[in-house]
Every structure is written in structure tokens, then in C-alpha cells.
Design a protein around this motif. Structure first.
Motif, PDB file in Angstrom:
ATOM      1  N   PRO A 191       1.179  -1.136  -0.217  1.00  0.00           N
ATOM      2  CA  PRO A 191       0.332  -0.126   0.338  1.00  0.00           C
ATOM      3  C   PRO A 191       1.132   1.025  -0.442  1.00  0.00           C
ATOM      4  CG  PRO A 191      -1.319  -1.819   1.407  1.00  0.00           C
ATOM      5  CD  PRO A 191       0.132  -1.927   0.940  1.00  0.00           C
ATOM      6  N   THR A 192       0.551   2.489  -0.655  1.00  0.00           N
ATOM      7  CA  THR A 192       1.355   3.764  -1.012  1.00  0.00           C
ATOM      8  C   THR A 192       1.472   4.713   0.057  1.00  0.00           C
ATOM      9  OG1 THR A 192      -0.199   4.377  -2.147  1.00  0.00           O
ATOM     10  CG2 THR A 192       2.002   3.104  -3.493  1.00  0.00           C
ATOM     11  N   HIS A 193       0.531   4.424   0.976  1.00  0.00           N
ATOM     12  CA  HIS A 193       0.139   4.590   2.206  1.00  0.00           C
ATOM     13  C   HIS A 193       0.783   4.444   3.625  1.00  0.00           C
ATOM     14  CE1 HIS A 193      -2.689   1.911   3.556  1.00  0.00           C
ATOM     15  NE2 HIS A 193      -2.607   1.852   4.298  1.00  0.00           N
ATOM     16  N   ASN A 194       1.314   3.471   3.079  1.00  0.00           N
ATOM     17  CA  ASN A 194       2.424   2.819   4.070  1.00  0.00           C
ATOM     18  C   ASN A 194       3.230   4.177   4.239  1.00  0.00           C
ATOM     19  OD1 ASN A 194       0.487   0.931   4.318  1.00  0.00           O
ATOM     20  ND2 ASN A 194       2.101  -0.503   3.888  1.00  0.00           N
ATOM     21  N   ILE A 195       4.359   4.993   3.684  1.00  0.00           N
ATOM     22  CA  ILE A 195       4.868   5.851   3.614  1.00  0.00           C
ATOM     23  C   ILE A 195       4.397   6.992   4.350  1.00  0.00           C
ATOM     24  CG2 ILE A 195       3.969   7.182   1.306  1.00  0.00           C
ATOM     25  CD1 ILE A 195       8.029   6.476   2.214  1.00  0.00           C
ATOM     26  N   PHE A 196       3.291   7.322   4.786  1.00  0.00           N
ATOM     27  CA  PHE A 196       2.601   8.554   5.690  1.00  0.00           C
ATOM     28  C   PHE A 196       2.954   8.111   6.640  1.00  0.00           C
ATOM     29  CE2 PHE A 196       1.339   9.125   1.685  1.00  0.00           C
ATOM     30  CZ  PHE A 196       1.374  11.212   1.027  1.00  0.00           C
ATOM     31  N   TRP A 197       3.322   6.702   7.135  1.00  0.00           N
ATOM     32  CA  TRP A 197       3.320   6.682   8.121  1.00  0.00           C
ATOM     33  C   TRP A 197       4.923   7.404   8.768  1.00  0.00           C
ATOM     34  CZ3 TRP A 197      -0.636   5.057  11.204  1.00  0.00           C
ATOM     35  CH2 TRP A 197      -1.014   4.695  10.776  1.00  0.00           C
ATOM     36  N   TYR A 198       5.381   7.536   8.332  1.00  0.00           N
ATOM     37  CA  TYR A 198       6.922   7.824   7.682  1.00  0.00           C
ATOM     38  C   TYR A 198       7.031   9.459   7.773  1.00  0.00           C
ATOM     39  CZ  TYR A 198      11.539   9.689   6.803  1.00  0.00           C
ATOM     40  OH  TYR A 198      13.085  10.462   6.936  1.00  0.00           O
ATOM     41  N   ILE A 199       6.154  10.131   6.852  1.00  0.00           N
ATOM     42  CA  ILE A 199       6.231  11.969   6.761  1.00  0.00           C
ATOM     43  C   ILE A 199       4.991  12.077   7.308  1.00  0.00           C
ATOM     44  CG2 ILE A 199       5.205  12.730   4.422  1.00  0.00           C
ATOM     45  CD1 ILE A 199       7.942  11.554   3.823  1.00  0.00           C
ATOM     46  N   LEU A 200       4.488  11.592   7.728  1.00  0.00           N
ATOM     47  CA  LEU A 200       3.440  12.221   9.086  1.00  0.00           C
ATOM     48  C   LEU A 200       3.385  12.442  10.060  1.00  0.00           C
ATOM     49  CD1 LEU A 200       0.137  12.626   6.952  1.00  0.00           C
ATOM     50  CD2 LEU A 200       1.120  14.594   8.125  1.00  0.00           C
ATOM     51  N   ASN A 201       4.290  11.871  10.703  1.00  0.00           N
ATOM     52  CA  ASN A 201       4.679  11.045  11.582  1.00  0.00           C
ATOM     53  C   ASN A 201       5.029  12.572  12.837  1.00  0.00           C
ATOM     54  OD1 ASN A 201       6.186  10.076  14.614  1.00  0.00           O
ATOM     55  ND2 ASN A 201       5.948   8.001  13.389  1.00  0.00           N
ATOM     56  N   PRO A 202       4.406  12.599  13.806  1.00  0.00           N
ATOM     57  CA  PRO A 202       4.601  13.506  15.016  1.00  0.00           C
ATOM     58  C   PRO A 202       6.432  13.847  15.288  1.00  0.00           C
ATOM     59  CG  PRO A 202       2.967  12.922  15.264  1.00  0.00           C
ATOM     60  CD  PRO A 202       3.713  11.948  13.901  1.00  0.00           C
ATOM     61  N   PHE A 203       6.950  12.486  15.630  1.00  0.00           N
ATOM     62  CA  PHE A 203       8.037  12.002  15.409  1.00  0.00           C
ATOM     63  C   PHE A 203       9.084  12.563  14.513  1.00  0.00           C
ATOM     64  CE2 PHE A 203      11.920   9.670  14.424  1.00  0.00           C
ATOM     65  CZ  PHE A 203      12.780   9.540  15.413  1.00  0.00           C
ATOM     66  N   ILE A 204       9.241  12.384  13.290  1.00  0.00           N
ATOM     67  CA  ILE A 204       9.689  12.820  12.262  1.00  0.00           C
ATOM     68  C   ILE A 204       9.485  14.396  11.824  1.00  0.00           C
ATOM     69  CG2 ILE A 204       9.788  12.930   9.711  1.00  0.00           C
ATOM     70  CD1 ILE A 204      10.724  10.460  10.919  1.00  0.00           C
ATOM     71  N   ILE A 205       8.159  15.073  11.730  1.00  0.00           N
ATOM     72  CA  ILE A 205       8.282  15.965  11.168  1.00  0.00           C
ATOM     73  C   ILE A 205       8.977  16.870  12.740  1.00  0.00           C
ATOM     74  CG2 ILE A 205       6.742  17.990  11.475  1.00  0.00           C
ATOM     75  CD1 ILE A 205       4.551  15.725  10.473  1.00  0.00           C
ATOM     76  N   ILE A 206       8.948  16.882  14.289  1.00  0.00           N
ATOM     77  CA  ILE A 206       9.639  17.356  14.961  1.00  0.00           C
ATOM     78  C   ILE A 206      11.154  17.124  14.957  1.00  0.00           C
ATOM     79  CG2 ILE A 206       9.334  17.322  17.943  1.00  0.00           C
ATOM     80  CD1 ILE A 206       6.586  16.723  17.415  1.00  0.00           C
ATOM     81  N   GLU A 207      11.479  16.584  14.957  1.00  0.00           N
ATOM     82  CA  GLU A 207      12.915  15.821  14.945  1.00  0.00           C
ATOM     83  C   GLU A 207      13.628  15.951  13.731  1.00  0.00           C
ATOM     84  OE1 GLU A 207      14.696  15.584  17.759  1.00  0.00           O
ATOM     85  OE2 GLU A 207      13.199  14.521  18.876  1.00  0.00           O
ATOM     86  N   LEU A 208      12.591  16.374  12.692  1.00  0.00           N
ATOM     87  CA  LEU A 208      14.348  16.370  11.586  1.00  0.00           C
ATOM     88  C   LEU A 208      13.806  17.909  10.806  1.00  0.00           C
ATOM     89  CD1 LEU A 208      13.371  13.043   9.570  1.00  0.00           C
ATOM     90  CD2 LEU A 208      14.758  13.633  10.976  1.00  0.00           C
ATOM     91  N   THR A 209      12.090  18.451  10.410  1.00  0.00           N
ATOM     92  CA  THR A 209      11.834  19.701   9.857  1.00  0.00           C
ATOM     93  C   THR A 209      11.955  20.648  11.675  1.00  0.00           C
ATOM     94  OG1 THR A 209      10.352  18.964   8.524  1.00  0.00           O
ATOM     95  CG2 THR A 209      10.442  20.907   9.167  1.00  0.00           C
TER      96      THR A 209
END
Length: 483
Positions: A191-209
Motif C-alpha cells: 500500500p502506497t499510503h504506508n509511506i505516510f506512517w513516516y512522512i506524517l509521523n509527529p516524531f519525524i516532523i518534530i525531530e527532522l523539520t
């Protein structure tokens, strides 16, 4: 369209989720101090609940999820990172390069202690990064340094300006990961929406961005490389993998795992081709070794390109002092620094019990040996001939490394999270939630005892290990579709 009453009525819940998410991200970015642990945990937990529900509601609308990913990141554009001080060193290194000074050859403190200020806002940058960072040589590889230099080029006298440039680079890398991650998922029939478990993860947004950690750039090159490898552009994949290594050294641990991909997979592919053409007579003599030899030739070529490209990228900074400084700095992560560890803390307590002092110097030498042995075992005794099997192996190898490491900063988990997107494992997703507990170490910053609360660390790892053991050892295997 967004103001259309019918649209608003039909999408009331998704819109509310998006609005509350942006509101909470704004508070996180501009109105949070990392020592305010109640607010930190509350916001993070709320964002995770919102994130989970957003994915569930929009999983068939990847365009909407992409817009949300951009909107959530845009919230942080003008924010100074509030959970990490590392960005001050990023800015320092970039400005040093623009001044024509090799950042690997000097510590920040070596200038400040002599009253020398080689870059703009030197004292402010020194104060921001803290004593520990200022007293050690930089350990950031050359592509990372290039990003720092780009920030210095566009904002040589503004810390906020440099932060904005660094953040835009990381956001661009995230959308590169989104692009190639979706393409790889499509190839693997996942499923292509699986990538959003990474892209939209608050952990990723907070730690990286938010906190400007360049794991995001490393991950972009890693995912791109895996996609190129899948479509058989292995020479280009090797170059891109070298770029990933030249952002962070972490992908070096994956190199042995490509053995079965090139050698044994080539043998199987040849056998299948022979079967289809009905030329599957019993091979004897030298002919049966030809596919293995061809695969080994590709493997050597792959390693050669990775090695040559990486060395070429480091070449502008080369000197005998660079080698000495860099190896000593990297060694600190094994033999000096301690943070948010699991098995190491248990080994350390055993050392205290029997020897009466911290055995990190000894444990730090043994751990790399254990990791190497585990990598070799996974290389030669586990089947890594399919894309999902290879990525699963990468995930398990890196997990073993982090489980035994002396230092596990929160942003390290980002690589585990992206790899899990292409596998059946969910423990990195769980870890990306409970990793916020590691920040409770900062509660003691203004106290005499600045040590971590080991009960909190234990809680984090009990959750992670429980899910890990269930998924890897106890859960009944399910068939995973793969290309």
C-alpha cells in the motif's frame, strides 16, 4: 472549494483533525521549552493520536496526505529548534567552510578560548551549542557539511536565516523520500499510503523539520538508492548510497547485507530464466558457477563505486590531522558518551556491581565486535535475496546496533521507521512514540544530579522490546507481498 458548505459538512472531522494538528504543532514550535515535560508529553501524545486518525481517514487520498505533510512542516519554518542545540554547530561549520577553514581541523573552543572569532555571531553560536559540542571536533560527513555551507551562503550573518535554509533542505529531502518511497512501495505491491506512517509521523516532523536533524537527508538518499537497486540500476544506486553515507555514516552497517542480493539473487534469476526457456538441464562443471561469478563481479563493482564515491567526497577535507580528529570523534560515541541506552545500561550496572566503576571503555570496545558478528550472521545465514527480505534484514541489523549502543538519541530511530514502512514490522512505529520519554532526562538539567532517570528509560525499552519480541519471535508469520 474549501469554503463550500457541503464540502465542509462532509469533511468536518478530517478538517478538524488537520486544524488541531497545525495548532498543536505551532505550540510545539513556538511556545515550548524542553524542560516543561508535562506540556511536552501532552502535546506529543495529542499529535500522535491526531496523526493516527488522519492516516486512517485519508489512507486512500494520498494527495490530501501530501498537502497535510507540507502544511505541518510549514508551521515550523520560522521556529528556532527547542529540543536540540546541534544546529548551532551546523551553522558554525558551514560558516567556517565559507571562510576557507577546514571545520574538521579545529574545535570551536580552540578559537573562542584565544579570543578569535572566525565567523559571524561566533560567541552566540558557541553559547548556543554548549560546552560538549564546542570542545570536540566535528563529526559530520561532507554532504552534511555541504548543506551547512549552503545555509551559510544564503544567511552568513543570521542564525534564523540559516535555520530557515537548513529546514528547507530537510523538507525537500522529506518530499524526495515521499516520491521514491511511494515508487518503491508500488514496485513491491505494498500500500502506497504506508509511506505516510513516516512522512506524517509527529516524531519525524518534530525531530527532522523542527530540530534540524539531517537523518532526513540521509534517508532520502537511502530510499532512492534502494529504489534504483530494485530497478537494476545498481551503479547509480551505489553512487546514491555513497551520498547517504556522506550525510551520516549509519548506512555503512548495511554494506555486507548486499552480498546475497547480488550473488545468490543472480543465481536464482538465472535458474528461473533457464526454467522459462526449458533449458534447465542438470548443470555440471564450470557453467553452474557462472551466475555466482557474475553476481560477485557486480557486488565488487557496487562496493568499489560506493567506496570510491565516498572517498572522493571526503577528499577536499583530507589531511593527516583530519583522519586523526575524525576517528577520535567517532570513537567517542562508543567509549565515552552515554544517553538513552538499553542493554548497555544493564552491562554498565553489572560492571558497577563487580568492578565498582563504569566499564564503558571496555564495553565500548566489545559492542562493535558483537555488532560485526551479528551483521555477518545476518549476511550469510539469512535469506536476503528479495527486496523486502533485504530491507527487513537492514532493519534488524540496525535495531541490534541501537539495542547495544551506548548512545541512542531520539532522531536515530528515524532510519528504523523508514525501513519498517517496507516490512511487516511495527515496533519502530511504537518506538517513535515512546522515544519522547528520553527527553525527560532534561528535567534534571538545573539540578545537582543531571543523570537520566533509569526508570523512565526502562519504561521506554520495556514497551519497545515487548513489541519487538512479539513481532520477531512470537507472532505467526504472515505472507508479505513483494515484487
Amino acid at each position: 472549494m474549501l469554503l463550500n458548505p457541503t464540502f465542509l459538512k462532509l469533511n468536518k472531522i478530517p478538517i478538524l483533525l488537520a486544524v488541531f494538528s497545525i495548532l498543536f504543532y505551532w505550540v510545539f514550535a513556538y511556545n515550548l521549552v524542553r524542560t516543561d515535560y508535562v506540556k511536552l508529553l501532552t502535546l506529543y501524545a495529542a499529535l500522535f493520536v491526531l496523526f493516527y486518525n488522519v492516516i486512517k481517514l485519508f489512507k486512500h487520498n494520498t494527495k490530501a496526505l501530501t498537502y497535510l505533510a507540507f502544511g505541518f512542516r510549514a508551521t515550523f519554518i520560522l521556529a528556532i529548534p527547542n529540543l536540540s542545540q546541534d544546529f548551532y554547530r551546523f551553522i558554525w561549520d558551514g560558516r567556517m567552510i565559507l571562510e576557507g577553514i577546514n571545520p574538521y581541523l579545529f574545535t570551536v573552543e580552540s578559537f573562542i578560548s584565544q579570543g578569535e572569532f572566525p565567523v559571524a555571531q561566533a560567541l552566540e553560536l558557541r553559547a548556543g551549542m554548549g560546552d560538549l559540542n564546542a570542545s570536540h571536533f566535528t563529526n559530520y560527513p561532507p554532504i552534511n557539511q555541504l548543506c551547512f555551507a549552503i545555509a551559510a551562503l544564503f544567511a552568513s550573518k543570521s542564525i534564523l536565516g540559516s535555520v530557515v535554509v537548513l529546514r528547507l533542505l530537510i523538507i525537500a529531502a522529506d518530499f524526495g523520500t515521499l516520491h521514491f518511497g511511494k515508487k518503491l512501495l508500488e514496485k513491491l505491491k505494498l500500500p502506497t499510503h504506508n509511506i505516510f506512517w513516516y512522512i506524517l509521523n509527529p516524531f519525524i516532523i518534530i525531530e527532522l523539520t523542527g530540530n534540524l536533524h539531517f537523518e532526513g537527508v540521509m534517508i532520502f538518499f537511502l530510499v532512492w538508492s534502494l529504489y534504483l537497486l530494485y530497478i537494476n540500476k545498481w551503479q547509480f544506486a551505489a553512487v546514491v548510497l555513497a551520498l547517504s553515507i556522506s550525510v551520516k555514516l549509519v548506512p555503512l552497517i548495511f554494506l555486507p547485507l548486499f552480498f546475497q542480493w547480488f550473488v545468490k539473487r543472480n543465481v536464482i534469476s538465472t535458474e528461473h530464466s533457464n526454467d522459462k526457456s526449458n533449458n534447465h538441464k542438470q548443470d555440471t562443471g564450470f557453467s553452474k558457477w557462472i551466475p555466482a561469478f557474475a553476481g560477485m563481479t557486480k557486488l565488487i563493482g557496487f562496493y568499489s563505486i560506493v567506496g570510491a564515491t565516498t572517498l572522493l567526497l571526503f577528499a577536499p577535507f583530507y589531511s593527516s590531522e583530519f583522519i586523526n580528529n575524525y576517528t577520535k570523534t567517532v570513537a567517542l560515541w562508543f567509549q565515552t558518551f552515554e544517553f538513552n541506552a538499553s542493554l548497555y545500561y544493564i552491562a554498565r550496572e553489572v560492571g558497577y556491581l563487580f568492578r565498582g566503576w563504569n566499564e564503558i571503555a571496555i564495553i565500548g570496545k566489545v559492542t562493535p565486535i558483537l555488532v560485526i558478528l551479528f551483521v555477518l550472521m545476518m549476511t550469510f545465514f539469512r535469506r536476503n535475496k528479495t527486496p523486502v527480505a533485504l530491507i527487513s534484514c537492514m532493519l534488524l541489523v540496525l535495531s541490534f546496533y541501537y539495542f547495544t549502543a551506548t548512545t541512542v538519541h531520539p532522531w536515530y530511530v528515524a532510519t528504523l521507521l523508514i525501513l519498517s514502512v517496507f516490512t511487516k514490522y511495527k515496533f519502530p512505529l511504537v518506538w517513535s512514540f515512546v522515544i519522547i520519554l528520553s527527553y525527560l532526562a532534561y528535567i534534571n538539567l538545573n539540578k545537582a544530579d543531571k543523570s537520566e532517570n533509569l526508570w523512565i528509560i526502562a519504561l521506554e525499552y520495556v514497551v519497545v522490546y515487548t513489541v519487538f519480541i512479539w513481532e520477531v519471535f512470537l507472532k505467526k508469520p504472515t505472507k508479505v507481498l513483494e515484487g
